[in-house]
Design a protein around this motif. Structure first.
Motif, PDB file in Angstrom:
ATOM      1  N   SER A 175       0.955  -1.143  -0.129  1.00 15.34           N
ATOM      2  CA  SER A 175      -0.084   0.008  -0.036  1.00 15.34           C
ATOM      3  C   SER A 175       0.897   1.316  -0.103  1.00 15.34           C
ATOM      4  O   SER A 175       1.831   1.306   0.679  1.00 15.34           O
ATOM      5  N   PRO A 176       0.395   2.501  -0.535  1.00 13.95           N
ATOM      6  CA  PRO A 176       1.208   3.634  -0.641  1.00 13.95           C
ATOM      7  C   PRO A 176       1.429   3.977   0.953  1.00 13.95           C
ATOM      8  O   PRO A 176       0.572   3.639   1.835  1.00 13.95           O
ATOM      9  N   LEU A 177       2.517   4.660   1.010  1.00 20.53           N
ATOM     10  CA  LEU A 177       2.983   5.356   2.531  1.00 20.53           C
ATOM     11  C   LEU A 177       2.476   6.554   2.741  1.00 20.53           C
ATOM     12  O   LEU A 177       2.167   7.316   1.672  1.00 20.53           O
ATOM     13  N   ASP A 178       2.330   6.893   3.985  1.00 25.95           N
ATOM     14  CA  ASP A 178       1.835   8.249   4.331  1.00 25.95           C
ATOM     15  C   ASP A 178       2.938   9.538   4.053  1.00 25.95           C
ATOM     16  O   ASP A 178       3.934   9.224   4.115  1.00 25.95           O
ATOM     17  N   ARG A 200       8.937  12.394  10.020  1.00 26.28           N
ATOM     18  CA  ARG A 200       7.921  11.765   9.345  1.00 26.28           C
ATOM     19  C   ARG A 200       7.526  10.573  10.232  1.00 26.28           C
ATOM     20  O   ARG A 200       8.364  10.269  11.139  1.00 26.28           O
ATOM     21  N   ILE A 201       6.463  10.145  10.013  1.00 31.80           N
ATOM     22  CA  ILE A 201       6.089   8.732  10.616  1.00 31.80           C
ATOM     23  C   ILE A 201       5.953   7.614   9.502  1.00 31.80           C
ATOM     24  O   ILE A 201       4.703   8.037   8.773  1.00 31.80           O
ATOM     25  N   LEU A 202       6.493   6.768   9.589  1.00 31.98           N
ATOM     26  CA  LEU A 202       6.367   5.741   8.274  1.00 31.98           C
ATOM     27  C   LEU A 202       6.310   4.296   9.027  1.00 31.98           C
ATOM     28  O   LEU A 202       6.638   4.093   9.984  1.00 31.98           O
ATOM     29  N   ASP A 203       5.706   3.480   8.260  1.00 33.67           N
ATOM     30  CA  ASP A 203       5.323   2.327   8.719  1.00 33.67           C
ATOM     31  C   ASP A 203       5.918   1.370   7.508  1.00 33.67           C
ATOM     32  O   ASP A 203       5.158   1.092   6.487  1.00 33.67           O
ATOM     33  N   LEU A 204       7.145   0.845   7.929  1.00 34.06           N
ATOM     34  CA  LEU A 204       7.841   0.269   6.598  1.00 34.06           C
ATOM     35  C   LEU A 204       7.735  -1.285   6.739  1.00 34.06           C
ATOM     36  O   LEU A 204       8.596  -2.033   6.793  1.00 34.06           O
ATOM     37  N   GLY A 205       6.753  -1.766   7.920  1.00 36.64           N
ATOM     38  CA  GLY A 205       6.444  -3.153   8.148  1.00 36.64           C
ATOM     39  C   GLY A 205       6.747  -3.595   9.461  1.00 36.64           C
ATOM     40  O   GLY A 205       6.400  -4.599   9.944  1.00 36.64           O
ATOM     41  N   ALA A 206       7.127  -2.813  10.303  1.00 36.61           N
ATOM     42  CA  ALA A 206       7.575  -2.695  11.842  1.00 36.61           C
ATOM     43  C   ALA A 206       6.616  -1.954  12.613  1.00 36.61           C
ATOM     44  O   ALA A 206       7.088  -1.874  13.909  1.00 36.61           O
ATOM     45  N   GLY A 207       5.678  -1.562  12.097  1.00 36.89           N
ATOM     46  CA  GLY A 207       4.686  -0.505  13.002  1.00 36.89           C
ATOM     47  C   GLY A 207       5.067   0.925  12.558  1.00 36.89           C
ATOM     48  O   GLY A 207       6.210   1.171  12.134  1.00 36.89           O
ATOM     49  N   PRO A 208       4.442   1.608  13.072  1.00 30.85           N
ATOM     50  CA  PRO A 208       4.536   3.239  12.567  1.00 30.85           C
ATOM     51  C   PRO A 208       5.959   3.419  13.559  1.00 30.85           C
ATOM     52  O   PRO A 208       6.023   3.436  14.592  1.00 30.85           O
ATOM     53  N   ALA A 268      19.207   9.397   7.936  1.00 30.50           N
ATOM     54  CA  ALA A 268      17.982   9.093   8.882  1.00 30.50           C
ATOM     55  C   ALA A 268      18.053   8.359  10.060  1.00 30.50           C
ATOM     56  O   ALA A 268      18.852   7.510  10.159  1.00 30.50           O
ATOM     57  N   VAL A 269      17.283   9.092  11.160  1.00 32.80           N
ATOM     58  CA  VAL A 269      17.532   8.479  12.380  1.00 32.80           C
ATOM     59  C   VAL A 269      16.061   7.923  12.865  1.00 32.80           C
ATOM     60  O   VAL A 269      15.211   8.796  12.832  1.00 32.80           O
ATOM     61  N   ILE A 270      15.974   6.716  12.982  1.00 32.43           N
ATOM     62  CA  ILE A 270      14.793   6.110  13.402  1.00 32.43           C
ATOM     63  C   ILE A 270      14.647   6.326  14.929  1.00 32.43           C
ATOM     64  O   ILE A 270      15.489   5.651  15.689  1.00 32.43           O
ATOM     65  N   LEU A 271      13.838   6.929  15.418  1.00 31.51           N
ATOM     66  CA  LEU A 271      13.686   7.332  16.771  1.00 31.51           C
ATOM     67  C   LEU A 271      12.876   6.295  17.805  1.00 31.51           C
ATOM     68  O   LEU A 271      13.237   5.897  18.791  1.00 31.51           O
ATOM     69  N   GLY A 272      12.078   5.608  17.044  1.00 32.22           N
ATOM     70  CA  GLY A 272      10.967   4.579  17.797  1.00 32.22           C
ATOM     71  C   GLY A 272       9.720   4.502  17.286  1.00 32.22           C
ATOM     72  O   GLY A 272       9.165   5.221  16.367  1.00 32.22           O
ATOM     73  N   ASP A 273       9.139   3.942  17.992  1.00 26.44           N
ATOM     74  CA  ASP A 273       7.524   3.765  17.902  1.00 26.44           C
ATOM     75  C   ASP A 273       6.910   5.092  17.996  1.00 26.44           C
ATOM     76  O   ASP A 273       7.248   6.007  18.821  1.00 26.44           O
ATOM     77  N   ALA A 274       6.138   5.573  17.213  1.00 21.88           N
ATOM     78  CA  ALA A 274       5.230   6.880  16.994  1.00 21.88           C
ATOM     79  C   ALA A 274       4.170   6.721  17.944  1.00 21.88           C
ATOM     80  O   ALA A 274       3.669   5.923  18.269  1.00 21.88           O
TER      81      ALA A 274
END
Length: 126
Positions: free
Chosen positions: A65-68, A89-97, A120-126
């Protein structure tokens, strides 16, 4: 004041990426692209231009599905001919937002503004 040219280019990037328009991504990203992604566990992933396009192609081909495309532009400025954009941004690439901060570096070329480096730095769950 935020540079609207850079914001428009990153919005175009976001739309193309989130909807898997590979041909458009190929012109927005510079062929010498390097992407570094700092993950939640502090490991570092690195992608080049072709690996990045292959990633989006695999999402498209899998029927994802398209991403937000929602984005909060924290910074968009030009200094000495280089564009700098920071976007949250808040993205769900398969492991939750996940909340992710992107730092994009752009150069003006005959193709217009192109992204040549992305961090990019992934901070954690949104």
């Amino acid at each position: 004041m935020k540079d609207q040219r850079l914001i428009q280019k990153v919005e175009q990037l976001s739309s193309a990426g989130c909807h898997y328009r590979i041909e458009e991504l190929a012109t927005i990203y510079s062929p010498d692209l390097v992407i570094h992604i700092l993950q939640e566990d502090s490991s570092l992933l690195t992608f080049d231009y072709q690996q990045n396009l292959d990633f989006f192609r695999s999402l498209r081909d899998s029927g994802a599905s398209p991403l937000d495309t929602t984005a909060d532009f924290n910074l968009a400025e030009v200094q000495n001919g280089t564009g700098f954009v920071t976007v949250t941004r808040i993205l769900d690439l398969g492991a939750g937002p996940k909340k992710i901060i992107f730092n994009l570096f752009l150069e003006e070329t005959s193709e217009g503004w192109q992204i040549f480096r992305e961090q990019a730095v992934i901070l954690g769950d949104a």
